[in-house]
Design a protein around this motif. Structure first.
Motif, mmCIF file in Angstrom:
data_model
loop_
_atom_site.group_PDB
_atom_site.id
_atom_site.type_symbol
_atom_site.label_atom_id
_atom_site.label_comp_id
_atom_site.label_asym_id
_atom_site.label_seq_id
_atom_site.Cartn_x
_atom_site.Cartn_y
_atom_site.Cartn_z
ATOM 1 N N MET A 550 0.858 -1.182 0.000
ATOM 2 C CA MET A 550 0.000 0.000 0.000
ATOM 3 C C MET A 550 0.896 1.234 0.000
ATOM 4 N N ALA A 551 0.537 2.225 -0.790
ATOM 5 C CA ALA A 551 1.315 3.463 -0.879
ATOM 6 C C ALA A 551 0.453 4.639 -0.471
ATOM 7 N N ALA A 552 0.935 5.396 0.523
ATOM 8 C CA ALA A 552 0.285 6.644 0.913
ATOM 9 C C ALA A 552 1.031 7.782 0.230
ATOM 10 N N VAL A 553 0.306 8.596 -0.522
ATOM 11 C CA VAL A 553 0.917 9.644 -1.335
ATOM 12 C C VAL A 553 0.439 11.011 -0.845
ATOM 13 N N ALA A 554 1.385 11.893 -0.544
ATOM 14 C CA ALA A 554 1.037 13.251 -0.096
ATOM 15 C C ALA A 554 0.750 14.122 -1.313
ATOM 16 N N GLN A 567 0.433 2.371 -16.123
ATOM 17 C CA GLN A 567 1.285 1.952 -17.240
ATOM 18 C C GLN A 567 2.765 2.123 -16.904
ATOM 19 N N ALA A 568 3.093 3.219 -16.239
ATOM 20 C CA ALA A 568 4.483 3.468 -15.864
ATOM 21 C C ALA A 568 4.969 2.435 -14.853
ATOM 22 N N LEU A 569 4.092 2.054 -13.913
ATOM 23 C CA LEU A 569 4.474 1.062 -12.910
ATOM 24 C C LEU A 569 4.812 -0.282 -13.548
ATOM 25 N N ARG A 570 4.074 -0.639 -14.608
ATOM 26 C CA ARG A 570 4.338 -1.921 -15.283
ATOM 27 C C ARG A 570 5.752 -1.960 -15.851
ATOM 28 N N LYS A 571 6.282 -0.800 -16.237
ATOM 29 C CA LYS A 571 7.635 -0.737 -16.787
ATOM 30 C C LYS A 571 8.690 -0.678 -15.685
ATOM 31 N N GLU A 572 8.317 -0.087 -14.553
ATOM 32 C CA GLU A 572 9.301 0.183 -13.507
ATOM 33 C C GLU A 572 9.424 -0.924 -12.458
ATOM 34 N N LEU A 573 8.307 -1.608 -12.147
ATOM 35 C CA LEU A 573 8.308 -2.550 -11.033
ATOM 36 C C LEU A 573 7.765 -3.909 -11.442
ATOM 37 N N PRO A 574 8.310 -4.987 -10.853
ATOM 38 C CA PRO A 574 7.724 -6.309 -11.081
ATOM 39 C C PRO A 574 6.336 -6.381 -10.456
ATOM 40 N N LEU A 575 5.543 -7.331 -10.878
ATOM 41 C CA LEU A 575 4.149 -7.423 -10.447
ATOM 42 C C LEU A 575 4.015 -7.452 -8.927
ATOM 43 N N TYR A 576 4.867 -8.229 -8.245
ATOM 44 C CA TYR A 576 4.723 -8.383 -6.797
ATOM 45 C C TYR A 576 5.053 -7.100 -6.027
ATOM 46 N N ALA A 577 5.840 -6.190 -6.639
ATOM 47 C CA ALA A 577 6.255 -4.962 -5.941
ATOM 48 C C ALA A 577 5.310 -3.792 -6.180
ATOM 49 N N ARG A 578 4.370 -3.936 -7.118
ATOM 50 C CA ARG A 578 3.453 -2.826 -7.393
ATOM 51 C C ARG A 578 2.427 -2.705 -6.264
ATOM 52 N N PRO A 579 2.214 -1.505 -5.740
ATOM 53 C CA PRO A 579 1.239 -1.337 -4.653
ATOM 54 C C PRO A 579 -0.153 -1.773 -5.089
ATOM 55 N N ILE A 580 -0.808 -2.527 -4.234
ATOM 56 C CA ILE A 580 -2.187 -2.944 -4.511
ATOM 57 C C ILE A 580 -3.146 -1.808 -4.160
ATOM 58 N N PHE A 581 -2.811 -1.057 -3.129
ATOM 59 C CA PHE A 581 -3.688 0.015 -2.655
ATOM 60 C C PHE A 581 -2.961 1.357 -2.703
ATOM 61 N N LEU A 582 -3.707 2.411 -3.032
ATOM 62 C CA LEU A 582 -3.194 3.773 -3.020
ATOM 63 C C LEU A 582 -4.052 4.621 -2.086
ATOM 64 N N ARG A 583 -3.398 5.488 -1.347
ATOM 65 C CA ARG A 583 -4.102 6.418 -0.470
ATOM 66 C C ARG A 583 -3.529 7.814 -0.707
ATOM 67 N N PHE A 584 -4.371 8.745 -1.083
ATOM 68 C CA PHE A 584 -3.935 10.124 -1.308
ATOM 69 C C PHE A 584 -4.376 10.985 -0.116
ATOM 70 N N LEU A 585 -3.420 11.683 0.481
ATOM 71 C CA LEU A 585 -3.718 12.485 1.656
ATOM 72 C C LEU A 585 -2.928 13.793 1.605
ATOM 73 N N PRO A 586 -3.346 14.804 2.383
ATOM 74 C CA PRO A 586 -2.698 16.125 2.278
ATOM 75 C C PRO A 586 -1.211 16.112 2.598
ATOM 76 N N GLU A 587 -0.812 15.373 3.652
ATOM 77 C CA GLU A 587 0.605 15.321 4.012
ATOM 78 C C GLU A 587 0.899 14.045 4.790
ATOM 79 N N LEU A 588 2.174 13.676 4.793
ATOM 80 C CA LEU A 588 2.634 12.523 5.565
ATOM 81 C C LEU A 588 3.388 13.033 6.782
ATOM 82 N N HIS A 589 3.108 12.444 7.928
ATOM 83 C CA HIS A 589 3.794 12.854 9.152
ATOM 84 C C HIS A 589 5.213 12.301 9.152
ATOM 85 N N LYS A 590 6.163 13.166 9.563
ATOM 86 C CA LYS A 590 7.572 12.767 9.596
ATOM 87 C C LYS A 590 8.153 13.083 10.956
#
Length: 643
Positions: A550-554, A567-590
């Motif tokens: 799962m990838a959380a994107v700010a 389409q870009a992910l298919r070129k960049e990452l193997p199937l098992y490494a591609r995030p199944i879930f995406l979450r878009f949020l205003p910011e990520l806490h650091k």
């Protein structure tokens, strides 16, 4: 060993049985050696001997100084005093916020007034005083003054509030809390629960209405304090200097013990290893409550006489303007700062500076070359280390992507190692003899460093909480009966001995029978999403083995073309490494050192009833990301969606 035995056998047979002359024997042995794979060793030797010799010379130089300082019971204030005598009127610190310049003499006077004031208030060697303040010259003068008296500073993370702040003050057993006026609201929040005997002292523009009633204004008190050097405390090279709190990415922060020898070692290894010069000017925009800003950065001023420019906080838009204004030759970075700079619009200032070196850790391999070429920085001085670790690394020759190296020829000189771990549980894998199994080139493993308490370069000082120490020490690692420090980080070594950061322990997850490196996936996703902050982690899905990515994107979901992204992910990452879930949020806490905090993200998972941000999942039939609503979530939970 088998190759060596074969060569000895061939030597004896050729000389004693065949009675060949020495020239023929030597030629035969050379052919046998090369034919048995010895050419690899020769290749490695030729490619790495210069690097290894330089690294060995740096280690020997620092080791010789450490032995001398150990014998002389040198402390950091003593080393600073020698810099004051050498060039009292040279600029030591510059605070960008007010353009305040302090010479070495001024820093010496200020820190001595701190020591004399605290002594008059009853503090003595071995006592603790907490320091809770944003970056500025006074921060350095305050803890240095405490050290002159032998008082140990507890450097508190300025991002902490309520329970975490209270925890740090209580565990440090501080007798006084010195805080900046900007931190007054945070102190007021916990004031009622603090020990009534704790002295409160505030530095900065005075406003009595904004601080707890018992607070005293520190600045005028220091102006009236004597500026002579107080009597030397009974402190030596291996005694406690101050405490630095871990980032607290999971749980409450832990106080790491920093002794004088550790401060010196960390500052000296980067100084000699990266060929710094006394006339360099360092741009330090990192928090001074952490080791990167306070030891690697400020340490160059106190120990080696360099000028350090301090900025309150990192600013991507002002970064290069500051470097030009103060003629900086070295800039510090950590975590994601380089990516933030790359994300800025192109400006003339970014190539008009005099910066020759970028010093830090955490620069992703995916943007390394872009960073150095766009900003015209000849040397990227990447290193690996943690406040408490005994196995720091340095990439002394700017190998792209590497955080350091260990000699393949003379690996025994620096006793560190990558050892094999179970990538599901991260437990150490041991051989039949009970000793950890070292990794071969290309095999990921946990970095460990042998502990030798009598050696200031190899000792482990640990944490105030002794229970935390036990989790960082393993036995029977290099050999039976030894002890080693566990970094908790997974690295991989190439054939030439260069080491590359892979993941933090527990940050890797397994999906479709493969191990997914979150660091690698985060770097690729961030590049595809215009350098947005991205946190990648694994989440549990009923009826499946392992964890789905799962990838959380700010960023806003509207700003991302999900079809093109898929389409870009298919070129960049193997199937098992591609995030199944995406979450878009205003910011990520650091954390204060720009590490992404993923604990809460993992807990919230991908349930739309819990997560109010935009959610998407990878539809295996359509081959692209589609909205994750309640119905889709129910199908996934029931195993009706193919993932």
């Amino acid at each position: 060993m088998l190759l060596g035995a074969s060569l000895v056998g061939a030597l004896l047979f050729s000389k004693l049985v065949l009675k060949l002359p020495w020239t023929q024997v030597g030629f035969s042995l050379l052919l046998l050696y090369l034919g048995s794979g010895g050419w690899r060793f020769i290749r490695i030797f030729i490619k790495t001997i210069r690097r290894d010799v330089f690294g060995g010379m740096v280690l020997l130089k620092v080791k010789a100084k450490v032995r001398r300082y150990l014998r002389e019971r040198r402390t950091i204030p003593m080393m600073f005093s020698s810099m004051v005598r050498r060039h009292p009127d040279k600029t030591a610190l510059i605070f960008e916020g007010t353009d305040t310049h302090w010479t070495f003499r001024q820093l010496d006077d200020y820190s001595s007034s701190v020591a004399n004031f605290l002594q008059a208030r009853g503090l003595a060697s071995g006592d603790v005083a907490a320091l809770f303040m944003e970056n500025r010259n006074e921060f350095v003068g305050l803890w240095l003054g405490m050290a002159k008296l032998g008082v140990e500073a507890a450097l508190i993370n300025t991002n902490l509030r309520r329970d975490a702040l209270r925890h740090c003050l209580n565990t440090s057993k501080a007798k006084a809390l010195i805080f900046g006026i900007e931190m007054a609201p945070a102190v007021c929040e916990i004031h009622d629960s603090l020990d009534s005997s704790l002295s409160l002292l505030c530095s900065g523009p005075w406003d009595p209405s904004t601080v707890p009633a018992s607070t005293e204004h520190l600045d005028p008190l220091l102006e009236d304090a004597p500026k002579h050097l107080p009597s030397l405390p009974d402190k030596g090279f291996t005694d406690t200097l101050f405490y630095i709190y871990t980032s607290g990415t999971t749980g409450l922060p832990k106080a790491a013990i920093v002794v004088h020898s550790r401060y010196y070692r960390m500052a000296a290894l980067v100084y000699y290893g990266f060929r710094m010069r006394p006339d360099d000017i360092v741009y330090d925009c990192l928090p001074l409550y952490h080791s990167a800003g306070n030891i690697v950065g400020v340490g160059q001023c106190l120990i080696h006489g360099m000028t350090v420019v301090i900025r309150k906080k990192f600013s991507a838009s002002r970064f290069w303007d500051d470097c030009i204004k103060y003629n900086c030759t070295i800039v510090q970075y950590i975590g994601e700062l380089c990516r933030y700079l790359l994300n800025q619009p192109t400006r003339e200032a970014e190539t008009q500076h005099r910066v020759r070196m970028a010093l830090g850790n955490g620069l992703r391999q995916s943007i390394w070359t872009d960073f150095s070429s766009r900003f015209h920085i000849p040397q990227v001085a990447e290193f690996y280390g943690a406040t408490e670790c005994n196995c720091s690394l340095g990439n002394f020759d700017s190998q792209v992507g590497a955080c350091g190296f260990n000699s393949r020829i003379l690996s025994f000189v620096y006793p560190i190692r990558l050892v094999r771990v179970n990538e599901d549980t991260m437990e150490l894998i041991r051989g039949p003899d009970g000793v950890c199994i070292p990794c071969q080139p290309g095999q990921p493993g946990q970095l460990v460093g042998r502990i030798i308490q009598q050696d200031p370069l190899r000792r482990f000082d640990g944490y105030l909480n002794q229970g935390a120490n036990n989790k960082k020490i393993a036995k029977d690692v290099f050999k039976r009966g030894d002890q080693a420090y566990l970094t908790g980080d997974v690295l991989v070594m190439d054939e030439l001995g260069y080491l590359y950061f892979r993941d933090r322990t527990g940050d890797t997850f397994r999906w479709k029978g493969e191990n997914v490196s979150t660091t690698e996936v985060e770097g690729i996703l961030s590049r595809l999403l215009d350098m947005a902050d991205v946190a990648v982690y694994g989440v549990e899905v009923p009826g499946t083995e392992g964890r789905a990515g799962m990838a959380a994107v700010a960023s806003s979901a509207d700003s991302c073309d999900l079809q093109r992204f898929s389409q870009a992910l298919r070129k960049e990452l193997p199937l098992y490494a591609r995030p199944i879930f995406l979450r878009f949020l205003p910011e990520l806490h650091k954390t204060g050192t720009y590490k992404l905090q993923k604990t809460e993200l993992r807990k919230e998972g991908f349930d739309p009833a819990v997560v109010k941000d935009a959610l998407f999942y990878l539809d295996a039939r359509k081959g692209c990301y589609v909205p994750l609503d309640r119905e889709a979530y129910t199908r996934i939970q029931a195993g009706e969606e193919k993932l």
